[in-house]
Design a protein around this motif. Structure first.
Motif, PDB file in Angstrom:
ATOM      1  N   ASP A 134       0.798  -1.227   0.000  1.00 35.66           N
ATOM      2  CA  ASP A 134       0.000   0.000   0.000  1.00 35.66           C
ATOM      3  C   ASP A 134       0.830   1.276   0.000  1.00 35.66           C
ATOM      4  O   ASP A 134       0.605   2.166   0.818  1.00 35.66           O
ATOM      5  CB  ASP A 134      -0.966   0.018   1.192  1.00 35.66           C
ATOM      6  N   PRO A 135       1.800   1.426  -0.890  1.00 34.84           N
ATOM      7  CA  PRO A 135       2.588   2.659  -0.897  1.00 34.84           C
ATOM      8  C   PRO A 135       1.785   3.831  -1.452  1.00 34.84           C
ATOM      9  O   PRO A 135       1.046   3.693  -2.417  1.00 34.84           O
ATOM     10  CB  PRO A 135       3.757   2.319  -1.818  1.00 34.84           C
ATOM     11  N   ASN A 136       1.912   4.972  -0.829  1.00 29.96           N
ATOM     12  CA  ASN A 136       1.359   6.203  -1.394  1.00 29.96           C
ATOM     13  C   ASN A 136       2.076   7.384  -0.769  1.00 29.96           C
ATOM     14  O   ASN A 136       2.840   7.238   0.186  1.00 29.96           O
ATOM     15  CB  ASN A 136      -0.165   6.300  -1.218  1.00 29.96           C
ATOM     16  N   GLY A 137       1.865   8.556  -1.328  1.00 31.30           N
ATOM     17  CA  GLY A 137       2.564   9.720  -0.823  1.00 31.30           C
ATOM     18  C   GLY A 137       2.031  10.985  -1.449  1.00 31.30           C
ATOM     19  O   GLY A 137       1.095  10.957  -2.239  1.00 31.30           O
ATOM     20  N   ALA A 138       2.625  12.092  -1.078  1.00 29.95           N
ATOM     21  CA  ALA A 138       2.204  13.390  -1.594  1.00 29.95           C
ATOM     22  C   ALA A 138       3.409  14.311  -1.667  1.00 29.95           C
ATOM     23  O   ALA A 138       4.401  14.126  -0.965  1.00 29.95           O
ATOM     24  CB  ALA A 138       1.109  13.998  -0.714  1.00 29.95           C
ATOM     25  N   VAL A 139       3.276  15.329  -2.521  1.00 32.20           N
ATOM     26  CA  VAL A 139       4.358  16.264  -2.781  1.00 32.20           C
ATOM     27  C   VAL A 139       3.892  17.675  -2.451  1.00 32.20           C
ATOM     28  O   VAL A 139       2.796  18.083  -2.849  1.00 32.20           O
ATOM     29  CB  VAL A 139       4.794  16.208  -4.262  1.00 32.20           C
ATOM     30  N   GLY A 140       4.708  18.406  -1.715  1.00 33.44           N
ATOM     31  CA  GLY A 140       4.461  19.812  -1.452  1.00 33.44           C
ATOM     32  C   GLY A 140       5.576  20.655  -2.025  1.00 33.44           C
ATOM     33  O   GLY A 140       6.463  20.145  -2.723  1.00 33.44           O
ATOM     34  N   PRO A 141       5.592  21.961  -1.745  1.00 35.33           N
ATOM     35  CA  PRO A 141       6.632  22.826  -2.301  1.00 35.33           C
ATOM     36  C   PRO A 141       8.041  22.449  -1.863  1.00 35.33           C
ATOM     37  O   PRO A 141       8.992  22.619  -2.615  1.00 35.33           O
ATOM     38  CB  PRO A 141       6.251  24.216  -1.772  1.00 35.33           C
ATOM     39  N   ASN A 142       8.177  21.912  -0.631  1.00 33.72           N
ATOM     40  CA  ASN A 142       9.505  21.647  -0.089  1.00 33.72           C
ATOM     41  C   ASN A 142       9.727  20.212   0.330  1.00 33.72           C
ATOM     42  O   ASN A 142      10.856  19.846   0.643  1.00 33.72           O
ATOM     43  CB  ASN A 142       9.752  22.549   1.135  1.00 33.72           C
ATOM     44  N   ASN A 143       8.652  19.409   0.345  1.00 36.61           N
ATOM     45  CA  ASN A 143       8.764  18.082   0.925  1.00 36.61           C
ATOM     46  C   ASN A 143       8.046  17.028   0.101  1.00 36.61           C
ATOM     47  O   ASN A 143       7.127  17.325  -0.658  1.00 36.61           O
ATOM     48  CB  ASN A 143       8.175  18.061   2.343  1.00 36.61           C
ATOM     49  N   VAL A 144       8.491  15.806   0.307  1.00 34.79           N
ATOM     50  CA  VAL A 144       7.813  14.613  -0.181  1.00 34.79           C
ATOM     51  C   VAL A 144       7.544  13.733   1.033  1.00 34.79           C
ATOM     52  O   VAL A 144       8.469  13.436   1.807  1.00 34.79           O
ATOM     53  CB  VAL A 144       8.668  13.840  -1.204  1.00 34.79           C
ATOM     54  N   VAL A 145       6.292  13.343   1.228  1.00 35.64           N
ATOM     55  CA  VAL A 145       5.923  12.492   2.363  1.00 35.64           C
ATOM     56  C   VAL A 145       5.362  11.195   1.810  1.00 35.64           C
ATOM     57  O   VAL A 145       4.432  11.204   0.995  1.00 35.64           O
ATOM     58  CB  VAL A 145       4.887  13.177   3.268  1.00 35.64           C
ATOM     59  N   THR A 146       5.942  10.073   2.226  1.00 33.47           N
ATOM     60  CA  THR A 146       5.487   8.766   1.763  1.00 33.47           C
ATOM     61  C   THR A 146       5.075   7.919   2.955  1.00 33.47           C
ATOM     62  O   THR A 146       5.647   8.012   4.038  1.00 33.47           O
ATOM     63  CB  THR A 146       6.584   8.032   0.970  1.00 33.47           C
ATOM     64  N   MET A 147       4.056   7.088   2.734  1.00 31.05           N
ATOM     65  CA  MET A 147       3.606   6.126   3.745  1.00 31.05           C
ATOM     66  C   MET A 147       3.358   4.789   3.072  1.00 31.05           C
ATOM     67  O   MET A 147       3.069   4.732   1.861  1.00 31.05           O
ATOM     68  CB  MET A 147       2.314   6.583   4.418  1.00 31.05           C
ATOM     69  N   SER A 148       3.480   3.741   3.837  1.00 32.77           N
ATOM     70  CA  SER A 148       3.118   2.408   3.363  1.00 32.77           C
ATOM     71  C   SER A 148       2.775   1.585   4.589  1.00 32.77           C
ATOM     72  O   SER A 148       2.838   2.063   5.721  1.00 32.77           O
ATOM     73  CB  SER A 148       4.278   1.775   2.570  1.00 32.77           C
ATOM     74  N   ASN A 149       2.393   0.352   4.365  1.00 35.44           N
ATOM     75  CA  ASN A 149       2.212  -0.566   5.487  1.00 35.44           C
ATOM     76  C   ASN A 149       3.605  -1.051   5.909  1.00 35.44           C
ATOM     77  O   ASN A 149       4.228  -1.802   5.170  1.00 35.44           O
ATOM     78  CB  ASN A 149       1.365  -1.773   5.073  1.00 35.44           C
ATOM     79  N   LEU A 150       4.106  -0.622   7.000  1.00 37.58           N
ATOM     80  CA  LEU A 150       3.482   0.030   8.136  1.00 37.58           C
ATOM     81  C   LEU A 150       4.347   1.189   8.621  1.00 37.58           C
ATOM     82  O   LEU A 150       4.452   1.449   9.816  1.00 37.58           O
ATOM     83  CB  LEU A 150       3.304  -0.986   9.281  1.00 37.58           C
TER      84      LEU A 150
END
Length: 482
Positions: A134-150
């Motif tokens: 279940d990998p997913n994530g998001a991108v902002g102006p300065n950061n990349v945040v990713t999450m997965s199990n677990l």
């Protein structure tokens, strides 16, 4: 149709391209433009169906976290295959329908390749061995945040790790209750570009009462402090939660199972966004449950629309939830179609909120079942150098995260996608990605264009598990595994 294609890369490779793909199911990128097929007319083969109103829910617990950067990252324990982590609907299954040739297959790569990524770096890998990861994530102006199990990890835009990898429940350290003690997974990350904030969530799975654990950053810094909420779905297990940002609320969808394991329907939740951004300890939460009757109209899950860009939806616009139905699958669907639900959240009088199925749009024929030997299993796609097969997800009757929305002024668009059986390639059946662009979702919804991206019919490479979005010019970017 003009298409652009890039080369494959390793699983979990982050491709930062155009700043338009806000989740990372993707490995290869293709740009799509111009109508593939004539617009389908809006339909309503099902009557308008009002979902069950479950009331205005209280927040069970709220606090403000210490700065994440000051927290001790917790190690994530080894994952085991948990069927309750993504439950199967075992009842009311119908025989598989006919396999119909896909009339909108795109079987060639295209002549013009997209530029190489500005930067490419590894995100957090599947350290815990979870199936599914279940990998997913998001991108902002300065950061990349990713999450997965677990577990999760925070990077700067140069690929330097700022925090983690850490167990997801690190974010709820000191919060108390199941959000702190469990690390159950099914995470979602959203970047709210209107407020320059981050939303991270995961569910609990031990029961007998279940929670969606939601954390929203106080500032634009994802390593700073968070407003933390525990939102209960009662005794219904909220499987496969997905989220979307809308001006009035953060919207969540779930696949809900009752205490004895029966599928109860699709949950839909609106969490008042202005109240959450202000740190209200008891923001308004409105809940609905769309019944699984008939089963194919909710399928294996609905996606809430997630706003891209700075142009807001028209005043008073509902949030749109979309699901797919396939007459090749086992839920008895009479046709291939997309189902549109509208969620009207009323912040003044929450009891006046509504969630209902309003439109069923016929699609060009597609087949979500990978093959006769891969009808209800995660073991479908071959990998080089091993006999272990991996998940196609096609047997799930669901579009894949996100349902990305843009308002272009002269029209509104929604895009989403689904893994499908594309047909016979040089080495047997190959997977492709069916994608759709919907327009005018509120007033006169139509499928403006659609296609099945499947060069595997020529090169034998499986492409599946997509994620799709549009930039401000209307270009479509599709990421996927290969």
């Amino acid at each position: 149709m003009k298409k652009k294609s890039a080369s494959q890369s390793a699983f979990f490779k982050l491709r930062l391209l155009l700043g338009v793909l806000l989740c990372f199911a993707g490995i290869t990128i293709v740009l799509l433009a111009q109508p593939r097929t004539p617009p389908a007319q809006s339909g309503n083969s099902h009557p308008i169906v009002q979902a069950e109103f479950r009331g205005v829910l209280p927040v069970v617990k709220f606090d403000i976290s210490p700065p994440l950067r000051d927290m001790k990252p917790l190690p994530a324990k080894e994952c085991t295959l948990r069927e309750n982590e993504d439950r199967d609907i075992l009842a009311h299954l119908a025989p598989l329908g006919p396999v119909v040739p896909d009339p909108v297959v795109q079987r060639v790569l295209g002549k013009i390749g997209i530029p190489a990524p500005i930067i490419s770096f590894d995100g957090n890998s599947n350290l815990c061995g979870c199936v599914p990861p279940d990998p997913n994530g998001a991108v902002g102006p300065n950061n990349v945040v990713t999450m997965s199990n677990l577990h999760f990890q925070i990077f700067d835009k140069s690929g330097n790790s700022l925090f983690g990898p850490a167990a997801n429940n690190t974010l709820w350290s000191g919060f108390g209750g199941p959000c702190q003690t469990e690390n159950a997974g099914d995470p979602v990350v959203l970047y709210d570009q209107l407020a320059d904030r981050w939303l991270l969530s995961q569910f609990t799975s031990a029961g007998p009462n279940y929670f969606e654990c939601v954390a929203v950053s106080q500032t634009s810094d994802p390593t700073g402090t968070f407003f933390r909420y525990a939102i209960s779905t009662g005794t219904n297990f909220p499987d496969y939660p997905k989220a979307g940002m809308w001006p009035d609320a953060y919207y969540f969808s779930t696949r809900e199972f009752d205490p004895i394991g029966n599928f109860a329907g699709a949950g839909a939740y609106a969490l008042d966004r202005p109240q959450v951004l202000a740190g209200n300890p008891n923001p308004t939460i409105v809940a609905f449950l769309a019944p699984p009757t008939p089963l194919y109209v909710v399928g294996d899950g609905l996606l809430p629309s997630d706003l891209d860009g700075q142009t807001l939806p028209p005043t008073g616009s509902p949030n749109f939830f979309v699901g797919s139905q396939d007459d090749n699958a086992s839920y008895g669907a009479p046709s291939d179609a997309l189902n549109i639900y509208k969620f009207h959240y009323d912040p003044v009088t929450p009891g006046n909120s509504t969630f209902m199925l309003t439109n069923t749009l016929p699609t060009q024929p597609f087949n979500s079942i990978m093959s006769s030997t891969c009808t209800s299993t995660r073991s479908c796609i071959p990998q080089p150098g091993t006999t272990t097969l991996i998940d196609h997800l096609g047997y799930r009757q669901r579009p894949l995260f996100r349902l990305a929305y843009r308002n272009f002024g002269d029209h509104e668009s929604l895009v989403t996608n689904q893994s499908v059986n594309a047909g016979a390639g040089p080495n047997g059946t190959v997977s492709g990605v069916r994608w759709w662009e919907l327009r005018s979702p509120d007033n006169n919804p139509v499928i403006f264009q659609e296609g099945t991206y499947a060069p595997g019919l020529s090169d034998g490479i499986h492409r599946w598990m997509g994620s799709i979005a549009m930039n401000s010019l209307g270009d479509i970017a599709l990421g996927f595994s290969a």
